[in-house]
Design a protein around this motif. Structure first.
Motif, PDB file in Angstrom:
ATOM      1  N   MET A  17       3.745  -2.519 -12.687  1.00 22.63           N
ATOM      2  CA  MET A  17       3.248  -2.663 -14.060  1.00 22.63           C
ATOM      3  C   MET A  17       2.058  -1.749 -14.339  1.00 22.63           C
ATOM      4  SD  MET A  17       2.024  -6.155 -15.986  1.00 22.63           S
ATOM      5  CE  MET A  17       0.818  -6.555 -14.730  1.00 22.63           C
ATOM      6  N   LEU A  18       1.192  -1.531 -13.352  1.00 21.73           N
ATOM      7  CA  LEU A  18      -0.093  -0.881 -13.614  1.00 21.73           C
ATOM      8  C   LEU A  18      -0.241   0.535 -13.080  1.00 21.73           C
ATOM      9  CD1 LEU A  18      -2.485  -3.886 -12.860  1.00 21.73           C
ATOM     10  CD2 LEU A  18      -1.799  -3.029 -15.098  1.00 21.73           C
TER      11      LEU A  18
ATOM     12  N   LYS B  33      -8.194  -0.218 -10.135  1.00 20.62           N
ATOM     13  CA  LYS B  33      -7.561  -0.855 -11.297  1.00 20.62           C
ATOM     14  C   LYS B  33      -6.799  -2.116 -10.863  1.00 20.62           C
ATOM     15  CE  LYS B  33      -4.211   1.468 -13.234  1.00 20.62           C
ATOM     16  NZ  LYS B  33      -3.552   2.538 -14.015  1.00 20.62           N
ATOM     17  N   LEU B  34      -6.091  -2.021  -9.746  1.00 19.39           N
ATOM     18  CA  LEU B  34      -5.335  -3.165  -9.235  1.00 19.39           C
ATOM     19  C   LEU B  34      -6.276  -4.282  -8.755  1.00 19.39           C
ATOM     20  CD1 LEU B  34      -2.651  -1.161  -7.264  1.00 19.39           C
ATOM     21  CD2 LEU B  34      -2.175  -2.694  -9.178  1.00 19.39           C
ATOM     22  N   ILE B  35      -7.398  -3.897  -8.140  1.00 18.88           N
ATOM     23  CA  ILE B  35      -8.381  -4.884  -7.679  1.00 18.88           C
ATOM     24  C   ILE B  35      -8.934  -5.672  -8.864  1.00 18.88           C
ATOM     25  CG2 ILE B  35     -10.704  -5.127  -6.713  1.00 18.88           C
ATOM     26  CD1 ILE B  35     -10.009  -2.766  -4.838  1.00 18.88           C
ATOM     27  N   ALA B  36      -9.251  -4.967  -9.938  1.00 22.41           N
ATOM     28  CA  ALA B  36      -9.785  -5.625 -11.130  1.00 22.41           C
ATOM     29  C   ALA B  36      -8.758  -6.595 -11.721  1.00 22.41           C
ATOM     30  CB  ALA B  36     -10.191  -4.584 -12.164  1.00 22.41           C
TER      31      ALA B  36
ATOM     32  N   ILE C 131      -2.663  -8.280  -4.333  1.00 17.58           N
ATOM     33  CA  ILE C 131      -2.033  -7.179  -5.067  1.00 17.58           C
ATOM     34  C   ILE C 131      -0.574  -7.119  -4.638  1.00 17.58           C
ATOM     35  CG2 ILE C 131      -2.007  -4.690  -5.448  1.00 17.58           C
ATOM     36  CD1 ILE C 131      -5.037  -4.721  -4.845  1.00 17.58           C
ATOM     37  N   ASP C 132       0.333  -7.434  -5.556  1.00 18.91           N
ATOM     38  CA  ASP C 132       1.751  -7.498  -5.184  1.00 18.91           C
ATOM     39  C   ASP C 132       2.566  -6.394  -5.863  1.00 18.91           C
ATOM     40  OD1 ASP C 132       2.073  -8.315  -7.831  1.00 18.91           O
ATOM     41  OD2 ASP C 132       2.196 -10.439  -7.322  1.00 18.91           O
ATOM     42  N   GLU C 133       3.836  -6.367  -5.547  1.00 18.00           N
ATOM     43  CA  GLU C 133       4.724  -5.317  -6.042  1.00 18.00           C
ATOM     44  C   GLU C 133       4.829  -5.331  -7.562  1.00 18.00           C
ATOM     45  OE1 GLU C 133       9.285  -3.629  -5.339  1.00 18.00           O
ATOM     46  OE2 GLU C 133       8.650  -5.520  -4.442  1.00 18.00           O
TER      47      GLU C 133
ATOM     48  N   ALA D 137       0.845  -1.201   0.000  1.00 15.80           N
ATOM     49  CA  ALA D 137       0.000   0.000   0.000  1.00 15.80           C
ATOM     50  C   ALA D 137       0.876   1.246   0.000  1.00 15.80           C
ATOM     51  CB  ALA D 137      -0.912  -0.005   1.221  1.00 15.80           C
ATOM     52  N   SER D 138       1.969   1.194   0.763  1.00 19.82           N
ATOM     53  CA  SER D 138       2.881   2.352   0.814  1.00 19.82           C
ATOM     54  C   SER D 138       3.564   2.578  -0.526  1.00 19.82           C
ATOM     55  CB  SER D 138       3.932   2.154   1.912  1.00 19.82           C
ATOM     56  OG  SER D 138       4.852   1.129   1.568  1.00 19.82           O
ATOM     57  N   LYS D 139       3.771   1.506  -1.291  1.00 18.60           N
ATOM     58  CA  LYS D 139       4.399   1.636  -2.609  1.00 18.60           C
ATOM     59  C   LYS D 139       3.434   2.284  -3.608  1.00 18.60           C
ATOM     60  CE  LYS D 139       7.598  -2.165  -1.859  1.00 18.60           C
ATOM     61  NZ  LYS D 139       7.959  -3.573  -2.139  1.00 18.60           N
ATOM     62  N   ILE D 140       2.156   2.004  -3.461  1.00 17.43           N
ATOM     63  CA  ILE D 140       1.157   2.668  -4.312  1.00 17.43           C
ATOM     64  C   ILE D 140       1.151   4.159  -4.033  1.00 17.43           C
ATOM     65  CG2 ILE D 140      -1.300   2.845  -4.867  1.00 17.43           C
ATOM     66  CD1 ILE D 140      -1.560  -0.121  -4.067  1.00 17.43           C
ATOM     67  N   ILE D 141       1.195   4.516  -2.752  1.00 17.95           N
ATOM     68  CA  ILE D 141       1.211   5.932  -2.358  1.00 17.95           C
ATOM     69  C   ILE D 141       2.477   6.611  -2.856  1.00 17.95           C
ATOM     70  CG2 ILE D 141       1.271   7.505  -0.372  1.00 17.95           C
ATOM     71  CD1 ILE D 141      -0.379   5.312   1.133  1.00 17.95           C
ATOM     72  N   ALA D 142       3.608   5.902  -2.774  1.00 22.42           N
ATOM     73  CA  ALA D 142       4.881   6.470  -3.246  1.00 22.42           C
ATOM     74  C   ALA D 142       4.821   6.788  -4.733  1.00 22.42           C
ATOM     75  CB  ALA D 142       6.016   5.501  -2.956  1.00 22.42           C
ATOM     76  N   SER D 143       4.081   5.995  -5.492  1.00 22.80           N
ATOM     77  CA  SER D 143       3.963   6.224  -6.934  1.00 22.80           C
ATOM     78  C   SER D 143       2.927   7.283  -7.270  1.00 22.80           C
ATOM     79  CB  SER D 143       3.590   4.921  -7.647  1.00 22.80           C
ATOM     80  OG  SER D 143       4.658   4.012  -7.630  1.00 22.80           O
ATOM     81  N   CYS D 144       1.791   7.247  -6.571  1.00 24.13           N
ATOM     82  CA  CYS D 144       0.655   8.101  -6.935  1.00 24.13           C
ATOM     83  C   CYS D 144       0.627   9.431  -6.203  1.00 24.13           C
ATOM     84  CB  CYS D 144      -0.659   7.380  -6.643  1.00 24.13           C
ATOM     85  SG  CYS D 144      -0.934   5.920  -7.625  1.00 24.13           S
ATOM     86  N   GLY D 145       1.241   9.496  -5.032  1.00 27.62           N
ATOM     87  CA  GLY D 145       1.065  10.673  -4.199  1.00 27.62           C
ATOM     88  C   GLY D 145      -0.088  10.442  -3.231  1.00 27.62           C
TER      89      GLY D 145
END
Length: 354
Positions: A216-217, A199-202, A209-211, A179-187
């Motif tokens: 990739m997405l 998008k990741l859930i789908a 949901i892995d690294e 989850a922290s890696k998603i935040i690091a990418s998206c803000g």
């Protein structure tokens, strides 16, 4: 009445004991939209009648708002009026007096909601840190006669928990590290985080949901890419810097925005360098310049500032200022000016006392 916390607001919704006047605003627009929808749904129902539910815009005269609010409900318990992005900056003294008189005697069968889902203030040229006297007065009056809910940006820990919760509700698994890696990418913008998590859930389709999926997405936001650009500059990586810059151009990011975010990176570094030389702490700088929950930026800035001498940091700021003046005062191609800026910063890194 009161200034509500999120918890207070949720309890009020749950109890059904709605007040007649609300103001919902703040930095986190995702929550502003979410709680506004929950409130008017509670007041008028999921499929409200046009007789009982009215939406008004930012330029609606106060007289129109009063007129709509004074009409009695027909098919539900409340007449619900929602005013979106109300321009409080346009109010004159007589408007303020009229509003106070109206707020003090608002109909008990009305739920009037002022919501700011896209603007912090009525005047889009102002910022959240520079609320005008008129806006403050409007907030004060709403708090006096109704309820005010101000929604600030959430910290990283709260956001991580939120992403994990979204994934669970979507039938997937997501741990706090990823989850922290998603935040690091998206803000930290919750609207973007929600879209990327969905998008990741789908894609995960009930799995974890892995690294690898995240890399990739998940689309990196502008601020993250500009920070990556600054990292390439600091390393003297010409190819990496221009690769990041051209990605930003391909995403149709405006040169002015690139310059603004990039300049903030170097301003933060310079502030921390000067603070360190003056015996000041990160907390001192955060308080003086109102960083709030973005204090973590200063920790990164402090570490990055050690790469350069004070003289080199000042040179960076001079180069950025020169570019800013050219963008604002000359008819030059701003994209070329930004490309030139990057090359000048890279040269300064190579020539500087690191």
């Amino acid at each position: 009445m009161a200034k509500l916390t999120e918890q207070d607001f949720k309890k009020e919704l749950s109890s059904g004991d709605l007040k007649n006047l609300y103001l919902i605003y703040g930095e986190e627009k995702y929550l502003v939209k979410k709680y506004t929808e929950q409130l008017y749904t509670k007041a008028a129902g999921k499929e409200p009648s046009d007789f009982d539910f009215v939406k008004l815009g930012s330029s609606s005269p106060i007289e129109d708002i009063i007129s709509a609010s004074e009409q009695l409900p027909v098919f539900s318990g409340y007449k619900c009026v929602v005013v979106t992005d109300y321009n409080a900056e346009s109010l004159n003294d007589s408007d303020i007096k009229l509003i106070e008189k109206f707020f003090s005697d608002i109909s008990p069968s009305t739920v009037l909601i002022f919501t700011m889902p896209t603007k912090e203030l009525g005047d889009s040229k102002k910022t959240a840190d520079k609320k005008s006297g008129k806006f403050k007065k409007f907030v004060s009056l709403t708090e006096k006669y109704g309820n005010v809910l101000e929604l600030q940006k959430r910290g990283d820990i709260a956001l991580e928990k939120q992403l994990v919760s979204w994934a669970e509700k979507g039938g997937c698994r997501l741990d706090r590290i990823n989850a922290s890696k998603i935040i690091a990418s998206c803000g930290t913008d919750m609207t973007l985080l929600r879209n990327e998590t969905d998008k990741l859930i789908a894609y995960a389709d009930g799995g974890e949901i892995d690294e690898k999926m995240i890399k990739m997405l998940v689309v990196k936001n502008t601020e993250v890419r500009i920070f990556a650009l600054s990292e390439c500059i600091s390393k003297g990586d010409y190819n990496g810097a221009y690769k990041q810059l051209f990605i930003l151009f391909e995403q149709n990011e405006k040169p002015e925005v690139i310059l603004s975010v990039l300049s903030s990176v170097y301003i933060d570094m310079y502030r921390m360098r000067v603070a360190s030389e003056s015996g000041k702490t990160i907390s001192d700088v955060s308080s003086d310049f109102k960083y709030g929950k973005r204090e973590f930026i200063l920790k990164n800035a402090q570490n990055n500032s050690r790469r350069y001498s004070t003289k080199t940091l000042r040179r960076f700021l001079d180069i950025i200022l020169d570019t800013d003046m050219k963008i604002k005062s000359t008819p030059s191609d701003n994209r070329i000016l930004i490309e030139t800026l990057i090359s000048r910063l890279l040269i300064a890194v190579m020539e500087g006392e690191n």
